[in-house]
Design a protein around this motif. Structure first.
Motif, PDB file in Angstrom:
ATOM      1  N   GLU A  42       0.850  -1.166  -0.052  1.00  9.01           N
ATOM      2  CA  GLU A  42      -0.089  -0.081   0.127  1.00  9.01           C
ATOM      3  C   GLU A  42       0.670   1.115   0.057  1.00  9.01           C
ATOM      4  O   GLU A  42       0.639   2.227  -0.708  1.00  9.01           O
ATOM      5  CB  GLU A  42      -0.842   0.084   1.176  1.00  9.01           C
ATOM      6  N   ALA A  43       2.027   1.332   0.908  1.00  7.10           N
ATOM      7  CA  ALA A  43       2.653   2.461   0.644  1.00  7.10           C
ATOM      8  C   ALA A  43       3.639   2.595  -0.541  1.00  7.10           C
ATOM      9  O   ALA A  43       3.603   3.599  -1.254  1.00  7.10           O
ATOM     10  CB  ALA A  43       4.137   2.289   1.839  1.00  7.10           C
ATOM     11  N   GLU A  44       3.744   1.596  -1.338  1.00  4.77           N
ATOM     12  CA  GLU A  44       4.526   1.665  -2.496  1.00  4.77           C
ATOM     13  C   GLU A  44       3.274   2.036  -3.418  1.00  4.77           C
ATOM     14  O   GLU A  44       3.700   2.746  -4.662  1.00  4.77           O
ATOM     15  CB  GLU A  44       5.149   0.437  -3.069  1.00  4.77           C
TER      16      GLU A  44
ATOM     17  N   ALA B  38       0.849   3.922  -2.983  1.00  3.40           N
ATOM     18  CA  ALA B  38       0.692   5.422  -2.575  1.00  3.40           C
ATOM     19  C   ALA B  38       2.033   6.248  -3.405  1.00  3.40           C
ATOM     20  O   ALA B  38       1.674   7.380  -4.004  1.00  3.40           O
ATOM     21  CB  ALA B  38       0.691   5.608  -1.305  1.00  3.40           C
ATOM     22  N   GLN B  39       3.084   5.732  -3.044  1.00  4.16           N
ATOM     23  CA  GLN B  39       4.261   6.451  -3.916  1.00  4.16           C
ATOM     24  C   GLN B  39       3.895   6.662  -5.366  1.00  4.16           C
ATOM     25  O   GLN B  39       4.378   7.558  -6.013  1.00  4.16           O
ATOM     26  CB  GLN B  39       5.417   5.722  -3.601  1.00  4.16           C
TER      27      GLN B  39
ATOM     28  N   ARG C 294       1.347   6.137  -7.062  1.00  2.00           N
ATOM     29  CA  ARG C 294       0.203   7.270  -7.490  1.00  2.00           C
ATOM     30  C   ARG C 294       0.850   8.642  -7.457  1.00  2.00           C
ATOM     31  O   ARG C 294       0.398   9.366  -8.141  1.00  2.00           O
ATOM     32  CB  ARG C 294      -0.987   7.010  -6.368  1.00  2.00           C
ATOM     33  N   THR C 295       1.603   8.966  -6.323  1.00  3.68           N
ATOM     34  CA  THR C 295       2.254  10.375  -6.222  1.00  3.68           C
ATOM     35  C   THR C 295       3.024  10.419  -7.537  1.00  3.68           C
ATOM     36  O   THR C 295       3.049  11.666  -8.108  1.00  3.68           O
ATOM     37  CB  THR C 295       2.846  10.256  -4.987  1.00  3.68           C
TER      38      THR C 295
END
Length: 95
Positions: A51-53, A55-56, A58-59
């Protein structure tokens, strides 16, 4: 030892074997439970990393989209300026 004592000893041995078997089964179930909980915890950690990756990513995609829009605007401005210069040169050459 007589038949009565042998029979009682046999039943006692069976009872002890059943008790030991149940204890082994409970220990095995406890081990399986610990393994399942370990796998669940590992999956939670993996999910958090994914999920963190995401999100990154997507950013990063949003940043690339913004930069692409800026590049298109800059290219459009450049094309307009270049066209104005070419038209100006064409007018001067024709004159």
């Amino acid at each position: 030892m007589g038949i009565k004592e042998s029979g009682l000893q046999f039943v006692t041995d069976i009872e002890n074997a059943v008790i030991a078997s149940r204890a082994d089964m409970m220990q095995g179930l406890e081990d399986v439970t610990h393994r399942i909980n370990g796998v669940a915890n590992n999956l939670k950690e993996f999910k958090a990393k994914v999920e963190a990756e995401l999100a990154q990513i997507r950013t990063d995609v949003a940043e690339v989209g913004t930069e692409l829009a800026e590049l298109k605007t800059s290219q459009s401005e450049f094309n307009t300026t270049a066209m104005e210069i070419l038209l100006d040169l064409q007018r001067r050459i024709a004159a």
